[in-house]
Design a protein around this motif. Structure first.
Motif, PDB file in Angstrom:
ATOM      1  N   THR A   1       0.847  -1.195   0.000  1.00  0.00           N
ATOM      2  CA  THR A   1       0.000   0.000   0.000  1.00  0.00           C
ATOM      3  C   THR A   1       0.880   1.242   0.000  1.00  0.00           C
ATOM      4  O   THR A   1       2.074   1.185   0.325  1.00  0.00           O
ATOM      5  CB  THR A   1      -0.919   0.028   1.233  1.00  0.00           C
ATOM      6  N   LEU A   2       0.267   2.354  -0.343  1.00  0.00           N
ATOM      7  CA  LEU A   2       0.993   3.620  -0.365  1.00  0.00           C
ATOM      8  C   LEU A   2       1.400   4.040   1.046  1.00  0.00           C
ATOM      9  O   LEU A   2       2.471   4.632   1.235  1.00  0.00           O
ATOM     10  CB  LEU A   2       0.121   4.704  -1.020  1.00  0.00           C
ATOM     11  N   GLU A   3       0.585   3.722   2.042  1.00  0.00           N
ATOM     12  CA  GLU A   3       0.910   4.086   3.423  1.00  0.00           C
ATOM     13  C   GLU A   3       2.158   3.350   3.896  1.00  0.00           C
ATOM     14  O   GLU A   3       3.017   3.925   4.583  1.00  0.00           O
ATOM     15  CB  GLU A   3      -0.277   3.776   4.345  1.00  0.00           C
ATOM     16  N   GLU A   4       2.287   2.082   3.555  1.00  0.00           N
ATOM     17  CA  GLU A   4       3.479   1.331   3.947  1.00  0.00           C
ATOM     18  C   GLU A   4       4.734   1.897   3.284  1.00  0.00           C
ATOM     19  O   GLU A   4       5.797   1.976   3.912  1.00  0.00           O
ATOM     20  CB  GLU A   4       3.307  -0.139   3.564  1.00  0.00           C
ATOM     21  N   LEU A   5       4.589   2.291   2.035  1.00  0.00           N
ATOM     22  CA  LEU A   5       5.744   2.860   1.332  1.00  0.00           C
ATOM     23  C   LEU A   5       6.144   4.196   1.950  1.00  0.00           C
ATOM     24  O   LEU A   5       7.338   4.473   2.129  1.00  0.00           O
ATOM     25  CB  LEU A   5       5.405   3.025  -0.152  1.00  0.00           C
ATOM     26  N   LYS A   6       5.175   5.036   2.283  1.00  0.00           N
ATOM     27  CA  LYS A   6       5.488   6.320   2.921  1.00  0.00           C
ATOM     28  C   LYS A   6       6.111   6.111   4.298  1.00  0.00           C
ATOM     29  O   LYS A   6       7.021   6.847   4.696  1.00  0.00           O
ATOM     30  CB  LYS A   6       4.225   7.174   3.027  1.00  0.00           C
ATOM     31  N   GLN A   7       5.618   5.123   5.024  1.00  0.00           N
ATOM     32  CA  GLN A   7       6.179   4.829   6.335  1.00  0.00           C
ATOM     33  C   GLN A   7       7.640   4.400   6.219  1.00  0.00           C
ATOM     34  O   GLN A   7       8.484   4.804   7.031  1.00  0.00           O
ATOM     35  CB  GLN A   7       5.353   3.735   7.016  1.00  0.00           C
ATOM     36  N   PHE A   8       7.951   3.591   5.221  1.00  0.00           N
ATOM     37  CA  PHE A   8       9.340   3.181   5.020  1.00  0.00           C
ATOM     38  C   PHE A   8      10.218   4.395   4.690  1.00  0.00           C
ATOM     39  O   PHE A   8      11.337   4.516   5.207  1.00  0.00           O
ATOM     40  CB  PHE A   8       9.421   2.167   3.879  1.00  0.00           C
ATOM     41  N   VAL A   9       9.729   5.297   3.852  1.00  0.00           N
ATOM     42  CA  VAL A   9      10.502   6.485   3.488  1.00  0.00           C
ATOM     43  C   VAL A   9      10.764   7.345   4.716  1.00  0.00           C
ATOM     44  O   VAL A   9      11.875   7.863   4.907  1.00  0.00           O
ATOM     45  CB  VAL A   9       9.782   7.281   2.380  1.00  0.00           C
ATOM     46  N   ASN A  10       9.767   7.502   5.564  1.00  0.00           N
ATOM     47  CA  ASN A  10       9.945   8.315   6.777  1.00  0.00           C
ATOM     48  C   ASN A  10      10.924   7.661   7.753  1.00  0.00           C
ATOM     49  O   ASN A  10      11.744   8.350   8.378  1.00  0.00           O
ATOM     50  CB  ASN A  10       8.598   8.539   7.449  1.00  0.00           C
ATOM     51  N   GLU A  11      10.851   6.349   7.905  1.00  0.00           N
ATOM     52  CA  GLU A  11      11.733   5.657   8.849  1.00  0.00           C
ATOM     53  C   GLU A  11      13.184   5.625   8.368  1.00  0.00           C
ATOM     54  O   GLU A  11      14.116   5.593   9.182  1.00  0.00           O
ATOM     55  CB  GLU A  11      11.229   4.229   9.075  1.00  0.00           C
ATOM     56  N   ASN A  12      13.395   5.601   7.075  1.00  0.00           N
ATOM     57  CA  ASN A  12      14.746   5.500   6.517  1.00  0.00           C
ATOM     58  C   ASN A  12      15.130   6.762   5.751  1.00  0.00           C
ATOM     59  O   ASN A  12      15.849   6.704   4.751  1.00  0.00           O
ATOM     60  CB  ASN A  12      14.847   4.290   5.588  1.00  0.00           C
ATOM     61  N   ALA A  13      14.645   7.899   6.218  1.00  0.00           N
ATOM     62  CA  ALA A  13      14.909   9.160   5.514  1.00  0.00           C
ATOM     63  C   ALA A  13      16.398   9.495   5.494  1.00  0.00           C
ATOM     64  O   ALA A  13      16.917  10.006   4.493  1.00  0.00           O
ATOM     65  CB  ALA A  13      14.124  10.293   6.163  1.00  0.00           C
ATOM     66  N   GLU A  14      17.099   9.202   6.585  1.00  0.00           N
ATOM     67  CA  GLU A  14      18.522   9.526   6.652  1.00  0.00           C
ATOM     68  C   GLU A  14      19.322   8.711   5.633  1.00  0.00           C
ATOM     69  O   GLU A  14      20.156   9.250   4.905  1.00  0.00           O
ATOM     70  CB  GLU A  14      19.047   9.269   8.063  1.00  0.00           C
ATOM     71  N   TYR A  15      19.039   7.416   5.584  1.00  0.00           N
ATOM     72  CA  TYR A  15      19.755   6.559   4.624  1.00  0.00           C
ATOM     73  C   TYR A  15      19.414   6.950   3.177  1.00  0.00           C
ATOM     74  O   TYR A  15      20.301   7.042   2.322  1.00  0.00           O
ATOM     75  CB  TYR A  15      19.393   5.098   4.864  1.00  0.00           C
ATOM     76  N   LEU A  16      18.148   7.201   2.903  1.00  0.00           N
ATOM     77  CA  LEU A  16      17.736   7.579   1.557  1.00  0.00           C
ATOM     78  C   LEU A  16      18.329   8.920   1.160  1.00  0.00           C
ATOM     79  O   LEU A  16      18.653   9.142  -0.011  1.00  0.00           O
ATOM     80  CB  LEU A  16      16.212   7.620   1.463  1.00  0.00           C
ATOM     81  N   SER A  17      18.493   9.827   2.132  1.00  0.00           N
ATOM     82  CA  SER A  17      19.099  11.122   1.834  1.00  0.00           C
ATOM     83  C   SER A  17      20.569  10.964   1.462  1.00  0.00           C
ATOM     84  O   SER A  17      21.055  11.598   0.528  1.00  0.00           O
ATOM     85  CB  SER A  17      18.947  12.053   3.033  1.00  0.00           C
ATOM     86  N   ILE A  18      21.273  10.105   2.186  1.00  0.00           N
ATOM     87  CA  ILE A  18      22.683   9.849   1.861  1.00  0.00           C
ATOM     88  C   ILE A  18      22.803   9.193   0.486  1.00  0.00           C
ATOM     89  O   ILE A  18      23.701   9.505  -0.296  1.00  0.00           O
ATOM     90  CB  ILE A  18      23.317   8.969   2.947  1.00  0.00           C
ATOM     91  N   ALA A  19      21.869   8.300   0.185  1.00  0.00           N
ATOM     92  CA  ALA A  19      21.895   7.601  -1.095  1.00  0.00           C
ATOM     93  C   ALA A  19      21.402   8.460  -2.246  1.00  0.00           C
ATOM     94  O   ALA A  19      21.533   8.053  -3.407  1.00  0.00           O
ATOM     95  CB  ALA A  19      21.057   6.333  -1.004  1.00  0.00           C
ATOM     96  N   GLY A  20      20.840   9.630  -1.946  1.00  0.00           N
ATOM     97  CA  GLY A  20      20.306  10.487  -2.999  1.00  0.00           C
ATOM     98  C   GLY A  20      18.984   9.996  -3.550  1.00  0.00           C
ATOM     99  O   GLY A  20      18.614  10.325  -4.677  1.00  0.00           O
ATOM    100  N   CYS A  21      18.264   9.197  -2.760  1.00  0.00           N
ATOM    101  CA  CYS A  21      16.999   8.618  -3.218  1.00  0.00           C
ATOM    102  C   CYS A  21      15.796   9.172  -2.469  1.00  0.00           C
ATOM    103  O   CYS A  21      14.677   8.671  -2.643  1.00  0.00           O
ATOM    104  CB  CYS A  21      17.022   7.093  -3.059  1.00  0.00           C
ATOM    105  N   LEU A  22      16.019  10.159  -1.605  1.00  0.00           N
ATOM    106  CA  LEU A  22      14.919  10.696  -0.803  1.00  0.00           C
ATOM    107  C   LEU A  22      14.059  11.606  -1.663  1.00  0.00           C
ATOM    108  O   LEU A  22      14.519  12.625  -2.167  1.00  0.00           O
ATOM    109  CB  LEU A  22      15.465  11.461   0.403  1.00  0.00           C
ATOM    110  N   ARG A  23      12.817  11.204  -1.836  1.00  0.00           N
ATOM    111  CA  ARG A  23      11.873  11.982  -2.639  1.00  0.00           C
ATOM    112  C   ARG A  23      10.456  11.659  -2.159  1.00  0.00           C
ATOM    113  O   ARG A  23      10.222  10.573  -1.603  1.00  0.00           O
ATOM    114  CB  ARG A  23      12.008  11.653  -4.122  1.00  0.00           C
ATOM    115  N   PRO A  24       9.520  12.559  -2.348  1.00  0.00           N
ATOM    116  CA  PRO A  24       8.138  12.232  -1.962  1.00  0.00           C
ATOM    117  C   PRO A  24       7.546  11.159  -2.880  1.00  0.00           C
ATOM    118  O   PRO A  24       7.826  11.135  -4.086  1.00  0.00           O
ATOM    119  CB  PRO A  24       7.405  13.570  -2.114  1.00  0.00           C
TER     120      PRO A  24
END
Length: 789
Positions: A583-606
């Motif tokens: 679901t979209l909610e699960e995907l958003k939850q993963f992005v919020n929980e791993n925002a630091e890692y995704l930011s370092i990887a350059g993959c952080l986006r809405p």
């Protein structure tokens, strides 16, 4: 005569205005200064009672002569001035509408076109080659006559031929006056004009206006106020791109309609439509740089040089013949690189040749790769029954066009050259008459190899001779090693496979990130040692993953890693969470929980929908497997360039893929029998005959395993003897062997035994095949971890 001159002089003496004097125009002060002496002489003559008449006549004559000569000189000056003014008028004529002779095409346009095109009552009734761009002389005269009765709202002078396109607006103006008053002239459609009050404006969202930060013009890069106005325009296709009107107009006049586009995203249609609406004139012509004289002169020059990595021509790279092996052919794609036929091992100039740069670009194109794979024809094992000289394919082979057949032939020549031919070419670099000795400790070949290969006397093109020695420098005698060079490279490949330079499964290794190895440049040394092993006849390092091989052969830009390439458990968990998000909610939850890692990887986006899951998963894999190890991968590639190995891999990727990447073996009785070496009891000849009988049982047992007549499998036997259920990429170390379990006193070993530390299988001394088969099946199938389910 004197009285008339005297009266004229007196009338003009006290006045500063122009007055009439016989024969010419003269200013009053100038006239008074010229005739001052004459007035004084006349007064003295009258006071003397007429006695001084002769002197008065003489002064009048002198005055008249001076005036005449001055009149002639002034007339000449006036004639010269009039000629200069007429010449300037002819060179820079004034506009028939506004009577101005300003010459600024970027601001006011061309006098022959802009004023006429924008005139409200002038229509293009003729062809393009008639009159002035289709405007007939009769219509132009009528429009000039009409405009002479209309007064400009800006300068208050007649000749205002342009009116506002809004019907209720009665404003008229000259073209230059309209430009100075920020009016808009649209050079498209009906060529409408708008006054400063009714001109079109850009609508910009409030969020863009309130966004902070400094902005610059995308053309001149000067600072700009991000507020739409007459002088500041916003790009319709880019969010935060702004331009000066003057910069855009200069660019439009220079680039023309065919090259004028957004400087950021290269959008053409939407960008030109908006700029024409806002009054930017885009001339319908080629770009200014294409109209220059001899602009494409360099295209007439033909490349005439051999650019092969190694030129064999004794006369140099510039030498060329019209026919023969020293003929220079050019790259079929770019034509800017060439090679001798002999330097690229080509038989005829009719064959196509590709330079390294173009070949790299081609393999980086995903579309070309997909087209190549889709059009590839897999050869069948069935032989053609047609005649050998038949020019047509058999009936079951699909018919190809001439161009497709040519591309298929070139692809086969390019990518499926025999491996023996490639290795022969690479090994031709080795000097057989020069020997380079390498002394290493067999228990620590990595450090010994680094020390020797970094020495000044080491040469990669010499014939290598390996001598094993211990730490004290004493020679080491290894009885079972028959080929020290192969054994040396075999130990090196085993060390690299299990080193921290690589990560992942044993059969699928990727480059890892090791700061110490990067600092000591071990990645470069690892690539160089692999290149040396291939050229000098060592084992193949077929433990590389398919992803790593694609990075080497085709480049990391088009390589797509998979989940199997992730060696880190934590990152693998993150990847699985992304993949399993339903679901979209699960995907958003993963992005919020791993925002630091995704930011370092350059993959952080809405994320806006569940479709963003695949893109996020792809970006995370690319970062972890490729982008994260960019520096080690570059150094590894530099090492592989040693002796031209990387170039050969990129030239023939399909051939090298089978040797550098692990390919599972299809076990058979023959392969399995050759895998194990048999160690007979040579010290006791009485045992050779019964051992030979057991070897016969062993071969019959392998044949039954292949036929499915036994309970055990090849994988089970291999695991029982070595602890591994597959043949490793390089080889077993030590090599698998077979020994025999003889009777010790009253103890008789009935079942086989496996010694995994030495990769040794010990067979029982059975008297019959049925007894041997039963004991083998029982031992292998009942060993923990090997029992069949």
């Amino acid at each position: 005569m004197v009285a008339k001159d005297d009266i004229a002089t007196r009338q003009a003496g006290g006045s500063g205005r122009w007055r009439s004097v016989p024969g010419r125009w003269r200013s009053a002060p100038e006239a008074g200064n010229l005739n001052l002496s004459a007035i004084k002489s006349n007064k003295e003559a009258r006071a003397g009672g007429g006695g001084g008449g002769g002197a008065g006549d003489r002064s009048t004559t002198i005055q008249t002569a001076a005036m005449s000569s001055r009149r002639k000189s002034n007339a000449k000056i006036n004639d010269v001035t009039k000629e200069k003014q007429q010449l300037q008028l002819n060179q820079n004529p004034s506009c028939a509408f506004c009577r101005r002779n300003d010459d600024c095409p970027e601001k006011f346009g061309e006098k022959m076109t802009y004023g006429g095109i924008m005139s409200s009552g002038l229509y293009q009734r003729g062809e393009e080659n008639e009159g002035i761009y289709g405007f007939l002389a009769h219509d132009i005269k009528k429009e000039i006559s009409r405009a002479s009765r209309m007064k400009c709202r800006v300068c208050k002078i007649n000749g205002a031929s342009i009116g506002c396109a809004i019907r209720r607006c009665q404003k008229s103006f000259h073209f230059p006056c309209g430009v100075e008053n920020q009016c808009i002239f649209q050079f498209t459609g009906q060529f409408e004009s708008y006054c400063s009050q009714h001109k079109p404006v850009q609508k910009v969202p409030r969020a863009v206006r309130r966004s902070g930060g400094s902005f610059t013009c995308a053309v001149c890069l000067d600072s700009i106020d991000p507020c739409p106005s007459y002088d500041v325009l916003k790009s319709p296709c880019c969010k935060n791109t702004w331009f000066h009107r003057q910069c855009l107009q200069h660019q439009a006049l220079s680039a023309g309609m065919f090259f004028f586009r957004c400087t950021i995203c290269n959008n053409k249609d939407e960008f030109q439509k908006e700029m024409l609406r806002l009054g930017i004139h885009i001339p319908e012509r080629d770009a200014s740089w294409e109209l220059e004289e001899n602009a494409f002169q360099e295209l007439l020059q033909r490349h005439h040089r051999c650019d092969a990595r190694r030129c064999f021509c004794k006369d140099g790279r510039e030498y060329a013949e019209t026919e023969g092996k020293w003929t220079i052919i050019l790259c079929k794609y770019c034509g800017s690189s060439g090679t001798h036929l002999a330097c690229s091992l080509m038989a005829s100039s009719l064959e196509d040749w590709e330079c390294l740069e173009c070949r790299d670009i081609i393999y980086k194109s995903e579309k070309l790769r997909k087209r190549t794979l889709s059009s590839e024809i897999k050869p069948t094992k069935r032989k053609f029954k047609d005649r050998p000289d038949s020019r047509h394919p058999p009936s079951k082979c699909p018919r190809l066009s001439g161009e497709t057949q040519k591309e298929h032939k070139n692809r086969q020549i390019f990518s499926t050259r025999p491996l023996t031919s490639i290795l022969k070419e690479l090994r031709s670099q080795i000097k057989l008459n020069v020997i380079s000795r390498i002394k290493v400790d067999r228990t620590n070949v990595w450090e010994g190899a680094l020390k020797e290969m970094k020495g000044k006397v080491f040469s990669a093109t010499d014939t290598l001779c390996i001598q094993y020695s211990d730490m004290a420098g004493k020679p080491q005698e290894v009885a079972h090693v028959t080929n020290p060079l192969y054994d040396f490279f075999n130990l090196l490949m085993h060390h690299l496979q299990n080193s921290t330079l690589f990560e992942g499964l044993t059969t699928s290794k990727n480059i890892s990130l090791n700061s110490q190895a990067l600092r000591l440049d071990w990645y470069y040394e690892a690539g160089r040692m692999i290149a040396l092993s291939l050229v000098h006849g060592g084992p193949w390092p077929n433990f590389l993953s398919k992803t790593l091989f694609n990075c080497l052969a085709y480049g990391p830009d088009i390589t797509e890693p998979t989940m199997e390439d992730v060696a880190s458990f934590e990152v693998a968990q993150k990847v699985m969470k992304i993949k399993e998000s339903s679901t979209l909610e699960e995907l958003k939850q993963f992005v919020n929980e791993n925002a630091e890692y995704l930011s370092i990887a350059g993959c952080l986006r809405p994320v806006w929908s569940l479709d963003d899951k695949e893109l996020l998963l792809k970006d995370v894999l690319i970062f972890h497997v490729i982008n994260r190890v960019c520096s080690p991968l570059e150094r590894f590639c530099e090492g592989l360039k040693f002796l031209g190995v990387l170039e050969a891999i990129q030239t023939y990727p399909e051939t090298f893929s089978e040797r550098l990447c692990y390919k599972p073996h299809n076990f058979s009785a023959e392969i399995f029998g050759n895998l194990f070496s048999i160690n007979f009891s040579t010290y006791r000849k009485s045992r050779i005959i019964p051992e030979s009988k057991v070897v016969g049982f062993w071969r019959d047992y392998l044949a039954d395993v292949e036929g499915g007549a036994t309970k055990a499998s090849f994988e089970g036997i291999l695991t029982f003897a070595t602890g591994a259920n597959y043949i490793p990429p390089i080889s077993f170390l030590p090599s698998p062997s077979i020994t025999f379990l003889h009777k010790k006193g009253i103890i008789q070993n009935r079942f086989p035994a496996g010694q995994t530390s030495r990769n040794c299988l010990k067979l029982p001394m059975s008297k019959t095949y049925e007894e041997f088969k039963e004991s083998m099946d029982f031992a292998i199938c009942n060993t923990p971890g090997l029992k069949r389910k």
